[in-house]
Scaffold this motif. Structure first.
Motif, PDB file in Angstrom:
ATOM      1  N   UNK A  58      -3.496   0.457  -3.213  1.00  0.00           N
ATOM      2  CA  UNK A  58      -3.143  -0.908  -2.855  1.00  0.00           C
ATOM      3  C   UNK A  58      -2.895  -1.711  -4.120  1.00  0.00           C
ATOM      4  N   UNK A  59      -1.740  -2.363  -4.149  1.00  0.00           N
ATOM      5  CA  UNK A  59      -1.396  -3.233  -5.264  1.00  0.00           C
ATOM      6  C   UNK A  59      -1.403  -4.663  -4.730  1.00  0.00           C
ATOM      7  N   UNK A  77      -5.240  -3.206  -8.819  1.00  0.00           N
ATOM      8  CA  UNK A  77      -5.020  -1.912  -8.186  1.00  0.00           C
ATOM      9  C   UNK A  77      -6.338  -1.390  -7.603  1.00  0.00           C
ATOM     10  N   UNK A  78      -6.278  -0.949  -6.383  1.00  0.00           N
ATOM     11  CA  UNK A  78      -7.460  -0.364  -5.764  1.00  0.00           C
ATOM     12  C   UNK A  78      -7.022   0.780  -4.861  1.00  0.00           C
ATOM     13  N   UNK A 123       0.844  -1.201   0.000  1.00  0.00           N
ATOM     14  CA  UNK A 123       0.000   0.000   0.000  1.00  0.00           C
ATOM     15  C   UNK A 123       0.873   1.242   0.000  1.00  0.00           C
ATOM     16  N   UNK A 124       0.616   2.117  -0.952  1.00  0.00           N
ATOM     17  CA  UNK A 124       1.329   3.386  -1.054  1.00  0.00           C
ATOM     18  C   UNK A 124       0.419   4.504  -0.525  1.00  0.00           C
ATOM     19  N   UNK A 176       5.390  -4.247 -11.897  1.00  0.00           N
ATOM     20  CA  UNK A 176       4.832  -3.138 -11.112  1.00  0.00           C
ATOM     21  C   UNK A 176       5.933  -2.221 -10.587  1.00  0.00           C
ATOM     22  N   UNK A 177       7.167  -2.651 -10.698  1.00  0.00           N
ATOM     23  CA  UNK A 177       8.274  -1.821 -10.217  1.00  0.00           C
ATOM     24  C   UNK A 177       8.317  -0.521 -11.011  1.00  0.00           C
ATOM     25  N   UNK A 178       8.252   0.581 -10.300  1.00  0.00           N
ATOM     26  CA  UNK A 178       8.161   1.891 -10.953  1.00  0.00           C
ATOM     27  C   UNK A 178       8.139   2.976  -9.892  1.00  0.00           C
TER      28      UNK A 178
END
Lengths: 118, 116
Positions: free
Chosen positions: A78-79, A64-65, A20-21, A86-88
């Motif tokens: 949230x991934x 993704x949400x 989660x970001x 998804x690395x970015x």
């Protein structure tokens, strides 16, 4: 003026796990858009997910949400089932829903660099 | 076609050179944008075109000169740049600037510019 804050400069996650970001923002407006953009090493900014502030339902796009908390001015991503692709760098962004003045501008956070470990 | 195409991908130029960056979209979008992005920073807006007219200039130095020849094309002409202008230059488009769909930007992959 609106501000967007991403408090995690870097995050890492194991492949297939969930991460989660975080993103918080400050605004006096009631109607606006929030976005998560992804920028992989290819450098293209890719729109991951978009939330309209007047919609209470959280946006979802496949794995993704978001968790949109309007009162708290919080918009986390949230991934699920993380993949190497998804690395970015992930940028949270804000835009007013109303036209005119400087409301055309996307206000970006400083970004969170996500590493996915195999 | 949901692509925004930018050329060239990389550009190295001297401070006395004149060069141009090109951006193209075929989505029928009427708003096009130039952004500048320094390494590990978010993009910064430079210019906005709406219906082929320059709508917004974010106080960009005159050594950067945008041009929109038609609704699908956007150029950025560069002249007498400084080393601090080295950055990734991103083009984007949207259906409109302020109307419905205007909030959804489609970005190109950028031109990585190095000024020597």
């Amino acid at each position: 003026a609106q501000t967007v804050t991403q408090s995690q400069p870097e995050m890492s996650v194991q492949e297939a796990e969930t991460v989660t970001l975080s993103c918080t923002y400050d605004t006096s407006e009631s109607d606006y858009y929030l976005f998560w953009y992804k920028q992989p090493p290819s450098r293209q900014m890719i729109l991951v997910i978009r939330q309209e502030a007047y919609k209470q339902q959280n946006a979802t796009e496949n794995r993704f949400s978001v968790n949109f908390q309007k009162a708290a001015k919080s918009f986390s991503l949230k991934i699920s089932d993380s993949q190497l692709g998804d690395a970015a760098m992930y940028f949270c962004a804000y835009r007013s829903a109303w036209g005119g003045g400087s409301n055309y501008k996307l206000t970006f956070g400083k970004g969170t660099l996500l590493t996915v470990n195999p | 076609d949901t692509e925004v195409t930018q050329t060239p991908k990389h550009l190295v130029m001297g401070m006395t050179n004149k060069k141009s960056l090109k951006c193209e979209q075929h989505m029928g979008h009427r708003a096009m944008y130039w952004y500048k992005q320094k390494a590990k920073k978010p993009p910064e807006l430079m210019f906005v075109y709406s219906y082929e007219k320059l709508s917004i200039n974010e106080s960009v130095p005159s050594r950067f000169s945008p041009e929109c020849p038609n609704s699908s094309l956007l150029n950025l002409h560069l002249h007498a740049l400084q080393p601090e202008d080295s950055a990734l230059y991103l083009c984007a488009s949207s259906q409109d600037v302020w109307g419905a769909g205007g909030e959804k930007l489609f970005f190109g992959s950028g031109t990585q510019l190095s000024v020597l």
